[in-house]
Structures are given as C-alpha cells and as structure tokens.
Design a protein around this motif. Structure first.
Motif, PDB file in Angstrom:
ATOM      1  N   GLU A  55     147.520  28.290  69.184  1.00 58.18           N
ATOM      2  CA  GLU A  55     147.212  28.697  70.669  1.00 58.18           C
ATOM      3  C   GLU A  55     148.614  28.741  71.344  1.00 58.18           C
ATOM      4  O   GLU A  55     149.367  27.850  71.452  1.00 58.18           O
ATOM      5  CB  GLU A  55     146.469  27.551  71.030  1.00 58.18           C
ATOM      6  CG  GLU A  55     145.775  27.619  72.503  1.00 58.18           C
ATOM      7  CD  GLU A  55     144.877  26.569  72.978  1.00 58.18           C
ATOM      8  OE1 GLU A  55     145.421  25.650  73.706  1.00 58.18           O
ATOM      9  OE2 GLU A  55     143.651  26.725  72.316  1.00 58.18           O
ATOM     10  N   CYS A  56     148.553  29.707  72.447  1.00 57.60           N
ATOM     11  CA  CYS A  56     149.655  29.867  73.229  1.00 57.60           C
ATOM     12  C   CYS A  56     150.050  28.799  74.007  1.00 57.60           C
ATOM     13  O   CYS A  56     148.776  28.326  74.718  1.00 57.60           O
ATOM     14  CB  CYS A  56     149.346  31.250  74.092  1.00 57.60           C
ATOM     15  SG  CYS A  56     150.970  31.641  75.100  1.00 57.60           S
ATOM     16  N   ARG A  64     151.229  29.013  76.988  1.00 62.31           N
ATOM     17  CA  ARG A  64     151.286  29.368  78.459  1.00 62.31           C
ATOM     18  C   ARG A  64     149.934  29.765  78.769  1.00 62.31           C
ATOM     19  O   ARG A  64     149.423  29.367  79.874  1.00 62.31           O
ATOM     20  CB  ARG A  64     152.191  30.551  78.556  1.00 62.31           C
ATOM     21  CG  ARG A  64     152.329  31.368  79.803  1.00 62.31           C
ATOM     22  CD  ARG A  64     153.406  32.110  79.957  1.00 62.31           C
ATOM     23  NE  ARG A  64     153.628  32.662  81.141  1.00 62.31           N
ATOM     24  CZ  ARG A  64     154.127  33.918  81.509  1.00 62.31           C
ATOM     25  NH1 ARG A  64     154.271  34.702  80.894  1.00 62.31           N
ATOM     26  NH2 ARG A  64     154.148  34.213  82.852  1.00 62.31           N
ATOM     27  N   PHE A  92     148.316  36.762  68.036  1.00 57.60           N
ATOM     28  CA  PHE A  92     149.782  36.664  67.931  1.00 57.60           C
ATOM     29  C   PHE A  92     150.338  37.970  67.262  1.00 57.60           C
ATOM     30  O   PHE A  92     149.444  38.424  66.354  1.00 57.60           O
ATOM     31  CB  PHE A  92     150.352  35.263  67.396  1.00 57.60           C
ATOM     32  CG  PHE A  92     150.058  34.089  68.291  1.00 57.60           C
ATOM     33  CD1 PHE A  92     151.034  34.004  69.176  1.00 57.60           C
ATOM     34  CD2 PHE A  92     148.997  33.544  68.062  1.00 57.60           C
ATOM     35  CE1 PHE A  92     150.669  32.807  69.884  1.00 57.60           C
ATOM     36  CE2 PHE A  92     148.656  32.379  68.852  1.00 57.60           C
ATOM     37  CZ  PHE A  92     149.531  31.828  69.780  1.00 57.60           C
ATOM     38  N   CYS A 121     152.508  36.118  71.864  1.00 63.62           N
ATOM     39  CA  CYS A 121     151.213  35.766  72.212  1.00 63.62           C
ATOM     40  C   CYS A 121     150.942  37.526  72.604  1.00 63.62           C
ATOM     41  O   CYS A 121     151.827  37.942  73.511  1.00 63.62           O
ATOM     42  CB  CYS A 121     151.068  34.874  73.365  1.00 63.62           C
ATOM     43  SG  CYS A 121     149.374  35.017  73.964  1.00 63.62           S
ATOM     44  N   GLU A 129     154.410  35.638  75.689  1.00 64.37           N
ATOM     45  CA  GLU A 129     155.092  34.517  75.406  1.00 64.37           C
ATOM     46  C   GLU A 129     155.517  34.470  73.940  1.00 64.37           C
ATOM     47  O   GLU A 129     154.754  34.453  73.140  1.00 64.37           O
ATOM     48  CB  GLU A 129     154.192  33.307  75.780  1.00 64.37           C
ATOM     49  CG  GLU A 129     154.979  31.957  75.406  1.00 64.37           C
ATOM     50  CD  GLU A 129     155.743  31.402  76.598  1.00 64.37           C
ATOM     51  OE1 GLU A 129     156.754  30.408  76.507  1.00 64.37           O
ATOM     52  OE2 GLU A 129     156.089  32.282  77.751  1.00 64.37           O
ATOM     53  N   VAL A 183     156.633  32.442  71.172  1.00 63.13           N
ATOM     54  CA  VAL A 183     156.414  31.161  70.327  1.00 63.13           C
ATOM     55  C   VAL A 183     157.333  30.728  69.292  1.00 63.13           C
ATOM     56  O   VAL A 183     157.554  29.403  68.951  1.00 63.13           O
ATOM     57  CB  VAL A 183     154.779  30.944  70.174  1.00 63.13           C
ATOM     58  CG1 VAL A 183     154.016  30.984  71.321  1.00 63.13           C
ATOM     59  CG2 VAL A 183     154.555  31.928  68.878  1.00 63.13           C
TER      60      VAL A 183
END
Length: 64
Positions: free
Chosen positions: A8-9, A11, A17, A44, A49, A51
């Motif tokens: 899970e992101c 942000r 992803f 993401c 974002e 990751v």
C-alpha cells in the motif's frame, strides 16, 4: 534477507504499482570506466510516490 514489497502506498494508500528505470546507470566510484547498473524504481500508479529503488546488477559493485 527476503524483500518485503510495499503493498500500500504510504502517501495515498493506492495498491497499484509499476517498475521503471531512468536509463541512468549507477557506477562504482573506484571504476570510472565501468558500465555500472541500472536503477529500478517501484512507484505508485495513483500518485507517483517512489516506494523503492534497487540496483539491477549489484554484483558489478564487488571488488575483485
């Protein structure tokens, strides 16, 4: 050590992803003429974002 992929992101809480590269090789500091290795970014798809970042061929950085 096993890699634990982010599910899970952090942000936006997105769950989709993708991976990509910028085609700029990371090179060893002590080997200026080395071809180096690509950086792989996991990001993401909802907000962009990043990751994780990993080196595609870390073996190229071993000293012989």
């Amino acid at each position: 050590m096993k890699v634990n992929h982010v599910k899970e992101c952090p942000r936006c809480e997105g769950t989709d992803f993708a991976e990509g590269t910028d085609f700029m090789a990371i090179k060893p500091l002590n080997k200026k003429l080395s071809a180096g290795s690509l950086k792989i970014y996991r990001f993401c798809l909802s907000c962009g974002e990043v990751v994780s970042i990993r080196v595609e061929n870390p073996g190229k950085f071993r000293s012989w």
